[in-house]
Scaffold this motif. Sequence first.
Motif, PDB file in Angstrom:
ATOM      1  N   THR A  94      -3.543 -13.460   8.676  1.00  0.00           N
ATOM      2  CA  THR A  94      -4.182 -13.670   7.118  1.00  0.00           C
ATOM      3  C   THR A  94      -4.512 -11.941   7.018  1.00  0.00           C
ATOM      4  O   THR A  94      -4.160 -11.428   5.937  1.00  0.00           O
ATOM      5  N   PHE A  95      -5.341 -11.370   7.815  1.00  0.00           N
ATOM      6  CA  PHE A  95      -5.672  -9.917   7.437  1.00  0.00           C
ATOM      7  C   PHE A  95      -4.433  -9.191   7.407  1.00  0.00           C
ATOM      8  O   PHE A  95      -4.329  -8.094   6.539  1.00  0.00           O
ATOM      9  N   GLU A  96      -3.419  -9.272   8.201  1.00  0.00           N
ATOM     10  CA  GLU A  96      -1.945  -8.637   8.424  1.00  0.00           C
ATOM     11  C   GLU A  96      -1.649  -8.685   6.987  1.00  0.00           C
ATOM     12  O   GLU A  96      -1.079  -7.768   6.355  1.00  0.00           O
ATOM     13  N   LEU A  97      -1.650  -9.830   6.347  1.00  0.00           N
ATOM     14  CA  LEU A  97      -0.630 -10.189   5.156  1.00  0.00           C
ATOM     15  C   LEU A  97      -1.334  -9.332   3.832  1.00  0.00           C
ATOM     16  O   LEU A  97      -0.903  -8.905   2.914  1.00  0.00           O
ATOM     17  N   GLU A  98      -3.123  -9.403   4.115  1.00  0.00           N
ATOM     18  CA  GLU A  98      -3.746  -9.061   2.968  1.00  0.00           C
ATOM     19  C   GLU A  98      -3.689  -7.392   3.021  1.00  0.00           C
ATOM     20  O   GLU A  98      -3.343  -6.745   1.976  1.00  0.00           O
ATOM     21  N   GLN A  99      -3.410  -6.878   4.261  1.00  0.00           N
ATOM     22  CA  GLN A  99      -3.246  -5.406   4.292  1.00  0.00           C
ATOM     23  C   GLN A  99      -1.910  -5.083   3.746  1.00  0.00           C
ATOM     24  O   GLN A  99      -1.725  -3.858   3.145  1.00  0.00           O
ATOM     25  N   ALA A 100      -0.879  -5.650   4.142  1.00  0.00           N
ATOM     26  CA  ALA A 100       0.528  -5.575   3.622  1.00  0.00           C
ATOM     27  C   ALA A 100       0.742  -5.451   1.977  1.00  0.00           C
ATOM     28  O   ALA A 100       1.267  -4.962   1.327  1.00  0.00           O
ATOM     29  N   LYS A 101      -0.203  -6.576   1.470  1.00  0.00           N
ATOM     30  CA  LYS A 101      -0.153  -6.866   0.020  1.00  0.00           C
ATOM     31  C   LYS A 101      -0.956  -5.594  -0.708  1.00  0.00           C
ATOM     32  O   LYS A 101      -0.393  -5.159  -1.543  1.00  0.00           O
ATOM     33  N   ALA A 102      -1.972  -5.072  -0.047  1.00  0.00           N
ATOM     34  CA  ALA A 102      -2.711  -4.067  -0.497  1.00  0.00           C
ATOM     35  C   ALA A 102      -1.877  -2.677  -0.487  1.00  0.00           C
ATOM     36  O   ALA A 102      -2.033  -1.984  -1.252  1.00  0.00           O
ATOM     37  N   ALA A 103      -1.068  -2.547   0.659  1.00  0.00           N
ATOM     38  CA  ALA A 103      -0.232  -1.471   0.773  1.00  0.00           C
ATOM     39  C   ALA A 103       0.923  -1.465  -0.212  1.00  0.00           C
ATOM     40  O   ALA A 103       1.298  -0.259  -0.948  1.00  0.00           O
ATOM     41  N   ARG A 104       1.575  -2.629  -0.560  1.00  0.00           N
ATOM     42  CA  ARG A 104       2.571  -2.672  -1.376  1.00  0.00           C
ATOM     43  C   ARG A 104       1.850  -2.405  -2.958  1.00  0.00           C
ATOM     44  O   ARG A 104       2.685  -1.784  -3.795  1.00  0.00           O
ATOM     45  N   LYS A 105       0.738  -2.992  -3.163  1.00  0.00           N
ATOM     46  CA  LYS A 105       0.008  -2.677  -4.583  1.00  0.00           C
ATOM     47  C   LYS A 105      -0.185  -1.160  -4.652  1.00  0.00           C
ATOM     48  O   LYS A 105       0.133  -0.485  -5.812  1.00  0.00           O
ATOM     49  N   ALA A 106      -0.567  -0.404  -3.605  1.00  0.00           N
ATOM     50  CA  ALA A 106      -0.800   1.047  -3.613  1.00  0.00           C
ATOM     51  C   ALA A 106       0.418   1.810  -3.817  1.00  0.00           C
ATOM     52  O   ALA A 106       0.793   2.783  -4.555  1.00  0.00           O
ATOM     53  N   LYS A 107       1.507   1.199  -3.083  1.00  0.00           N
ATOM     54  CA  LYS A 107       2.669   1.923  -3.239  1.00  0.00           C
ATOM     55  C   LYS A 107       3.383   1.650  -4.581  1.00  0.00           C
ATOM     56  O   LYS A 107       3.833   2.781  -5.146  1.00  0.00           O
ATOM     57  N   ARG A 108       3.245   0.655  -5.465  1.00  0.00           N
ATOM     58  CA  ARG A 108       3.622   0.267  -6.725  1.00  0.00           C
ATOM     59  C   ARG A 108       3.111   1.155  -7.626  1.00  0.00           C
ATOM     60  O   ARG A 108       3.452   1.843  -8.682  1.00  0.00           O
ATOM     61  N   SER A 109       1.782   1.376  -7.167  1.00  0.00           N
ATOM     62  CA  SER A 109       0.885   2.204  -8.169  1.00  0.00           C
ATOM     63  C   SER A 109       1.249   3.643  -8.351  1.00  0.00           C
ATOM     64  O   SER A 109       1.442   4.552  -9.293  1.00  0.00           O
ATOM     65  N   LYS A 110       1.508   4.207  -6.996  1.00  0.00           N
ATOM     66  CA  LYS A 110       1.899   5.547  -7.062  1.00  0.00           C
ATOM     67  C   LYS A 110       3.366   5.709  -7.586  1.00  0.00           C
ATOM     68  O   LYS A 110       3.607   6.923  -8.024  1.00  0.00           O
ATOM     69  N   LEU A 111       4.394   4.804  -7.362  1.00  0.00           N
ATOM     70  CA  LEU A 111       5.456   4.916  -7.967  1.00  0.00           C
ATOM     71  C   LEU A 111       5.519   4.725  -9.698  1.00  0.00           C
ATOM     72  O   LEU A 111       6.235   5.605 -10.229  1.00  0.00           O
ATOM     73  N   GLY A 112       4.439   4.210 -10.066  1.00  0.00           N
ATOM     74  CA  GLY A 112       4.365   3.814 -11.514  1.00  0.00           C
ATOM     75  C   GLY A 112       3.728   5.288 -11.991  1.00  0.00           C
ATOM     76  O   GLY A 112       4.034   5.908 -12.980  1.00  0.00           O
ATOM     77  N   GLU A 113       2.915   5.948 -11.348  1.00  0.00           N
ATOM     78  CA  GLU A 113       2.377   7.092 -11.752  1.00  0.00           C
ATOM     79  C   GLU A 113       3.510   8.332 -11.645  1.00  0.00           C
ATOM     80  O   GLU A 113       3.569   9.228 -12.607  1.00  0.00           O
ATOM     81  N   ALA A 297      -0.732  -6.110  14.217  1.00  0.00           N
ATOM     82  CA  ALA A 297      -1.218  -5.800  12.894  1.00  0.00           C
ATOM     83  C   ALA A 297      -1.809  -4.530  12.764  1.00  0.00           C
ATOM     84  O   ALA A 297      -2.683  -4.032  13.444  1.00  0.00           O
ATOM     85  N   ASP A 298      -1.605  -3.595  11.647  1.00  0.00           N
ATOM     86  CA  ASP A 298      -2.390  -2.495  11.310  1.00  0.00           C
ATOM     87  C   ASP A 298      -3.575  -2.701  10.705  1.00  0.00           C
ATOM     88  O   ASP A 298      -3.863  -3.151   9.732  1.00  0.00           O
ATOM     89  N   ARG A 299      -4.684  -2.347  11.556  1.00  0.00           N
ATOM     90  CA  ARG A 299      -5.975  -2.645  11.162  1.00  0.00           C
ATOM     91  C   ARG A 299      -6.804  -1.628  10.450  1.00  0.00           C
ATOM     92  O   ARG A 299      -7.949  -1.644  10.564  1.00  0.00           O
ATOM     93  N   THR A 300      -5.927  -0.590  10.074  1.00  0.00           N
ATOM     94  CA  THR A 300      -6.479   0.570   9.417  1.00  0.00           C
ATOM     95  C   THR A 300      -7.207   0.115   8.036  1.00  0.00           C
ATOM     96  O   THR A 300      -6.256  -0.218   7.279  1.00  0.00           O
ATOM     97  N   PRO A 301      -8.417   0.460   7.749  1.00  0.00           N
ATOM     98  CA  PRO A 301      -8.837  -0.031   6.423  1.00  0.00           C
ATOM     99  C   PRO A 301      -8.389   0.744   5.243  1.00  0.00           C
ATOM    100  O   PRO A 301      -8.240   1.870   5.392  1.00  0.00           O
ATOM    101  N   VAL A 302      -8.074   0.047   4.151  1.00  0.00           N
ATOM    102  CA  VAL A 302      -7.435   0.614   3.011  1.00  0.00           C
ATOM    103  C   VAL A 302      -8.557   1.165   2.177  1.00  0.00           C
ATOM    104  O   VAL A 302      -9.695   0.610   1.866  1.00  0.00           O
ATOM    105  N   GLU A 303      -8.312   2.604   1.622  1.00  0.00           N
ATOM    106  CA  GLU A 303      -9.406   3.264   1.056  1.00  0.00           C
ATOM    107  C   GLU A 303      -9.233   2.450  -0.711  1.00  0.00           C
ATOM    108  O   GLU A 303      -8.456   2.444  -0.929  1.00  0.00           O
ATOM    109  N   ALA A 304     -10.737   2.415  -1.077  1.00  0.00           N
ATOM    110  CA  ALA A 304     -10.600   1.929  -2.321  1.00  0.00           C
ATOM    111  C   ALA A 304     -10.081   2.824  -3.393  1.00  0.00           C
ATOM    112  O   ALA A 304     -10.319   4.056  -3.407  1.00  0.00           O
ATOM    113  N   ALA A 305      -9.366   2.392  -4.359  1.00  0.00           N
ATOM    114  CA  ALA A 305      -8.873   3.222  -5.353  1.00  0.00           C
ATOM    115  C   ALA A 305      -9.856   3.967  -6.379  1.00  0.00           C
ATOM    116  O   ALA A 305     -10.917   3.323  -6.709  1.00  0.00           O
TER     117      ALA A 305
END
Length: 305
Positions: A94-113, A297-305
């Motif tokens: 579950t943690f791995e899926l959440e990390q992947a979801k957060a990474a995809r969201k951050a990538k989409r945000s950067k692509l949009g910018e 799983a990559d357990r590196t914490p995602v920095e808050a936007a």
Amino acid sequence: MEKIIPAEGVRATLLWPVTGLFAGTPVLVRKLTASQRARRAEAAALKGRQAELNAAAVAAADAEFAKKLAAEADPAKKLALVQAREAAAVAARTFELEQAKAARKAKRSKLGEAAGAAALLLVIGGPLVWSLARPLIGPGVGLLAGVWWIGALIHAPGPAKASAAADAEADGEQEVPADADDQDDAPEAEPEPPRPTLAPALLASSIEHMVATRAQSDGGAGNVLIGEALAVFQRNGWFEAADAREFGAAVRAAGIPPKKAVAVGSGAARKTSAGWSVAHLQEVLGRVPSLPPQAVADRTPVEAA
């Protein structure tokens, strides 16, 4: 000039601008992409090493848990240990899926910018850049084509030299070409880098994983032909220059000799060749072939936007 037009004869010389372009383009492309192929091979080796370390970590964890479970005499506590392990696995997934979801969201945000900034730059500065660059597009394309054409001619292999005369061969003499001194002074060609091959331990684990994976779809037999395994490795940049015989020698040296006859498919599509099966590998390894481990799983914490 001889470097660019090494052809002999009037016809060959007249056709050399075309034949040299077609003959030299693959050589030029290989030289330009040599560093990229080397990086891909290094990345594949590191990925294989990571898979090997993951397999060792999973095997060690399973062995430790089995030892702990065998030492526990109370059935209720054994059940609690199994449930706790399953709960930990679910939590990690579950943690791995959440990390992947957060990474995809951050990538989409950067692509949009980046897309917004590019669109703004295109709207504001596009007409000005086009007006300045438009006169240079035609000459630039022509210059690039000319440079590529000359580079292809330089890297094109020259035609074969004429053989020695018959009377010279009868006398045991060898005709010395007129440009022998030039050939002696020419720099020696760089030796080609060795073809990448896998380490024996990684090769053995890869074959084991192929057999265990195939067993999930062919009723547990796990039949894998040696040609299939070689094709998989060659698609990933390994054993590119090897044939089935050379690959067979490599897997035997790795301690996983193939079985003489293994059948794959059914009916008209049935193929029989040397290869491996679950039963054969179980005899060779002394255990049932295991599936490839899941990525850690990559357990590196995602920095808050």
